[in-house]
Design an enzyme around this catalytic site. Sequence first.
Site, PDB file in Angstrom:
ATOM      1  N   ILE A   2     -15.073  -3.415  -4.911  1.00  8.49           N
ATOM      2  CA  ILE A   2     -13.622  -3.496  -4.712  1.00  8.49           C
ATOM      3  C   ILE A   2     -13.245  -2.908  -3.361  1.00  8.49           C
ATOM      4  O   ILE A   2     -12.100  -2.519  -3.138  1.00  8.49           O
ATOM      5  CB  ILE A   2     -12.838  -2.834  -5.867  1.00  8.49           C
ATOM      6  CG1 ILE A   2     -13.195  -1.349  -6.007  1.00  8.49           C
ATOM      7  CG2 ILE A   2     -13.101  -3.558  -7.173  1.00  8.49           C
ATOM      8  CD1 ILE A   2     -12.303  -0.620  -7.017  1.00  8.49           C
ATOM      9  N   SER A  38     -19.851  -0.588  -3.122  1.00  9.00           N
ATOM     10  CA  SER A  38     -20.888  -0.511  -4.157  1.00  9.00           C
ATOM     11  C   SER A  38     -21.980  -1.559  -3.987  1.00  9.00           C
ATOM     12  O   SER A  38     -23.136  -1.293  -4.299  1.00  9.00           O
ATOM     13  CB  SER A  38     -20.261  -0.630  -5.541  1.00  9.00           C
ATOM     14  OG  SER A  38     -19.681  -1.903  -5.710  1.00  9.00           O
ATOM     15  N   ALA A  80     -13.659   4.832 -13.710  1.00  4.80           N
ATOM     16  CA  ALA A  80     -14.330   6.084 -14.077  1.00  4.80           C
ATOM     17  C   ALA A  80     -15.439   6.452 -13.094  1.00  4.80           C
ATOM     18  O   ALA A  80     -16.408   7.108 -13.486  1.00  4.80           O
ATOM     19  CB  ALA A  80     -14.864   6.017 -15.517  1.00  4.80           C
ATOM     20  N   GLU A  99     -13.418   8.315  -7.061  1.00  4.21           N
ATOM     21  CA  GLU A  99     -12.037   8.747  -7.306  1.00  4.21           C
ATOM     22  C   GLU A  99     -11.752  10.133  -6.742  1.00  4.21           C
ATOM     23  O   GLU A  99     -10.608  10.464  -6.422  1.00  4.21           O
ATOM     24  CB  GLU A  99     -11.766   8.782  -8.816  1.00  4.21           C
ATOM     25  CG  GLU A  99     -11.776   7.427  -9.475  1.00  4.21           C
ATOM     26  CD  GLU A  99     -11.698   7.576 -10.982  1.00  4.21           C
ATOM     27  OE1 GLU A  99     -10.582   7.582 -11.511  1.00  4.21           O
ATOM     28  OE2 GLU A  99     -12.748   7.688 -11.638  1.00  4.21           O
TER      29      GLU A  99
END
Lengths: 803, 161
Positions: A516, A520, A557, A759
Site C-alpha cells: 500500500i 512490503s 496491524a 503504524e
Amino acid sequence: MQRARRWQWQRIEGIQMSEFKTIGKNEQRVDIRSKVLGTAVYAADVNLPDMLHGKVVRCYEHAHARVVSLDLSAAAAVPGVVKVLGPKDVTSKAFNKSVIDLMASESTAQMLGDIEEQHIFTDHVKFYGDGIAGIIATSEEAAEQAAALVAVEYEPLPVYLTPEASAAPDAVQFTDQKPGNLAFSLPDGMFPGGQLGWGEVDQAFEGADLVIEDTFYTPKQKQCQMEPNSYVALYDDEGRLNCWMSSQMPKLVHEKLARLFEMPMSQVKVTQTVVGGGFGARLGMVMEPEVCAMALAVPGRPVKLQQPREEDWLTSPSRHPSRYWMKLGFKKDGTPAACDARSTNFKGGYYLDGSALASTTGFWLQGMYRFDTLRYKGDSYFTNQPVCGAFRGYGNPQTNFVLEQMIDRGCAELNIDPLEWRKKWHKQVGDMSWLNATPYTSCALDECLDQGAEAIGWAEKRAKYASQTGTKRRGIGVSVGNHTSGAFPMILEQTTCTVRLNEDASATVLVACSEIGQGSHTTLRQIAAETLGLPLDDVRLDAGDSDANGFDIGAHASRTLYVGGTAVMKACEDAREQLFARAAKLLQTSIDELDIDENKQIFVKDSPDRFVSAAKICRDGSFNFANPQTGELEGEPGQIQAYVSYKPDNNSPPFFSTFVEVEVDTETGEVDVLELVSSHDIGRAIHPAICEGQMEGGAQQGLGMALMEEIYFDDNGHVTNNSFTDYKMLGASDMPKMTNILVENPDPYGPFGAKSVGEAGLVTPVGATANAIFQATGIQFTQGPITPEKILQAIKEKGLSYT
Amino acid sequence: MSKHAITLKVNGASYDLVVASNKTLLEVLRDQLNMPETKYGCGTGECGACSVLVEGDVAINSCLTLAATMDGREITTAAGLQQNGELHPVQQAFIDHSAVQCGYCTPGMVVKGVSLLAKNPNPTEQEIREGLEGSICRCTGYVKIVEAVDAAGKAMAVAAD
C-alpha cells in the site's frame, strides 16, 4: 512453539549481518520506476471499453433523517443515463463494510456483538453524505446532472454529535440491534467485569501518595491518503463479478463481496491495483458494494466509480474521536500504583469494526508500564458523523496523548525526571504484552531512549528550558510506546505463500500481502531472495489477484513483514530444500554441505569445484526429456513448488520513543516544532530506508494529530472541512528537523529478527509534542489537537508558568 | 457547453483537440489523451498531484487550468521527462533516495522538483522545502523527497559543468 523459537534463534545467531546478501540493504523498490514515471496503474487509471460511470446520490441536507419518498424519474430521463437505482433496485441484504468481523470465529463475533446493519442505499440517513441512490450513465457529467435531479422528501431527525446525546433515553435508535445506541462495550464474557487490567485498583488508590485525574478528547483525524477511492466493476458475460479496487485487504473483501451478492467466491474476482496510500482508510470495503451493485445492474458493461476528494472524505472511515478519562496513583518514589481509565468513542453512523477500537485502546494502555494495578473500560456510541474505523495506530495514538501527558504531570508533581521514570517503569522482556496474554519477546526501549536523548540533547535542553522569560518559550518532551506485529493472539492471523521455481531457476512468489506504499513487496522480495539464495532480480512477487493468490488477511496491524515475511521465508526454505535435495543427489552429498552462488550454481562448500546449475535442475524438472541414447529421463521430474499456510503463534511488539522540541509563541499561540527524534526497536531492518520512511511519514501524521488535524462539524452535523483547502496538514516547510534512529535488536520470532514498523511512527510524536508544549508553557492540553486558539485561551485563563 | 479547437503539445507530440470550455487540462490529459500519469488528488489546487510543466519548466496545477486556455502551449508530464529511456535526474534521485512510497503524489512531486531546480539550480534545504509547498505527500514526511531534490540539483550542476 518452543521448537520454532529455537530454530529461529539458531538462524539469527548463525548468520552475521555481513553474510546477508540483500537483507539490510537499501535495494531499489520494486515499484519505484513506474511510480516516478507515473505509469503505475491505480484504480482510477483502469479504463475498459464501453465503460459507464457511476455516481452515488448523497444526502447533504441532513446528518440524520428518514427518506420519506424518493423519486428518480427526472434523473432517469437525463440523456446518457442508463439506469437509476434506489434501495429496492439492489440487494436488500444487510452487511458490514468492515472486515474485522471475519477475523473472529462466529461465536466470538457474537460475543463481541458484531452486527451487519448497512445497506447499499439507505432510507435512514445517519451522517452528512450518506448514500441514498445510484446513477449509472455514459459520462460523469450525465451522472452528476441526474443526481442533482433526484427528488427526495426527508423527515429530519435529531442530530447526535456526542455519545452523551445519542445515549439519551429518548434518542432515535440507529439500529434495533444496539439498544441505547451503545455500539459496543467490552463484553463481560470475554473480559470479566467488562474491563481489562489486573489488581485491586480502588485499594491501590487509597494507598497512593499522589492521585491525578483528567478527561481528555482526541480528535477525529482523517487519513488523507493521496489517492481518493476509485473503482471499476464488471459483471462479465460469463457471469463473473470483477472488481478493480485498492482495498488494503483484498482477500477479505473478496469474501465479503461474494457473501453480499450471494455468489461463490470463484465467481468473484478482485484485482488490487497499485494502492495510493492506506493508513487504515481502506481496511475493509469503502465503495466496493456500491460499485458492484451498479455493475450487477448493467451486465456486460463496466462501471467506473470515482469519488471526488470531498466525497471520499465522508465515505471512507476516519479515526474515532474519543473522550478519554484517566486517573493515576503514584507512590512518592514514583511507583505507579494504579491506573484507571475509560475511553468512550464516537462511533459515527455505522458499526463497522465497532468491537475492535475501544478494546485495542485499552490494550495499548495495559501494554506500556508496570502499573501495580490497572483497570480499563471502553465503549462506543453511535453518532451522526461519517463512519470511523481504522487509522494507523488503532487507538494507540489516543492512549499516547492521554497516558504520556498524565505520566508527565505525575512526574512534575513528584519532581521526577520523566525520561528516568519511563526507563524505570516501562515493561520489559517477559512482562505481559498488550493483550495481557503473551510475554514480550524482545525490548530495546532503553537503548532507543538513550540514543534519542543523546541525539536531541535532552539533558541540556530540559534543564535550560526549565526557567524562561520572554514571549517565545521552548520545551522538550518525550514519549514512549509499543505496538504490535500482527493480530495474534487477538484475532485471526494467516498468510499463504506459494513459491514456484521457473525453468531458469528464477522464482515467482505468490502471496496476497498488500503493497500500500509502505514497501512490503520490496522487503518480502528481499526475504525471498535471501532465503532462496537467488539474486534479487530473479525473484518476483505476484500479488493482488484473487484468482492466483491464496488467503492472506491484508495490510493491517503492522503485520505484513512479520507474518507475511515469515510465510514467504518458510515457503522459500521449502523450495530451496527441494532444489538442494536434487542437487545433493547429483553431487552425491548432503543438503547441509551445499550452498548457492550469485550465478545460481549450487556447489559443495568444502570443494567448490563440484557444482551443478540450479537452472539445469529446474529445467530438467519441467522438461524431463528422455536421453535419446540411454532412454533415461534427464533430471528429477516435476517443477519445484513450495506452499505454506502460515498461522503464527507469536507476536513481537516493537518498542519506540520520540523526543520533540518546540517553540511556542505565547502571543499568537503558534507552535513551531524545531526538532523531532524518533528511535525504534525494529528488531532487524530488512530495508533501512523503508523503515525510516515509515517513521518519517508517521511523524508527519502524529504531529498533525497533536497540533492541527481534526474534522469539524456545525451544529447540524454538516462537515465543514472535508477538503485539503480547509483541513490542514503539515507541508514540507512545516516539518521539523528529523532524526530517525533504527535500533537493531533481533527478535527471536520475527523473520531475520525483524519486528513491525508500519503504524508505530505515528504514535509517540503525539504524546511527545504535547509534553514539549507542557514544558514550554507549564500547561497541559487535554483537548486535542493543540491549536493556537486553545493555547491562547489557556494562557489567558491559567497564565504562564515561569513568568 | 461551447467547444474549442486547440493544439496541445504534450511530451513532444502535437495533438489537435476539441475541448469543452469547462474541461480542465487534467481531465483532457487523463480522459482525452489517456495519459494517466497526471493524478487527481483534490481538484482544488491544494495537493499538487496534478502538477505538469508548461514550456519545459514552470509547474502548474492542471486541475485548476482550463484546457482551452492552453492552446499552443507545450506541456510536459512526469512520463515525458524520460528521454530515450533515460530518467530525468530528479526521477533518478527519487529512486536513489527511496523518496517514493505509495507513489500517488510522486509524478507531481517530480515535476515540482524539476521546476524549482530550473528556477534555482542551487537551492538551500529551506528553499527546497518552500518550493515543494503546494504539493502534499502523506507517506514520507518529505525527508527523502527533500534529499532527492537536493541530490538531483547537485547532479545536474555536475552534469552541466
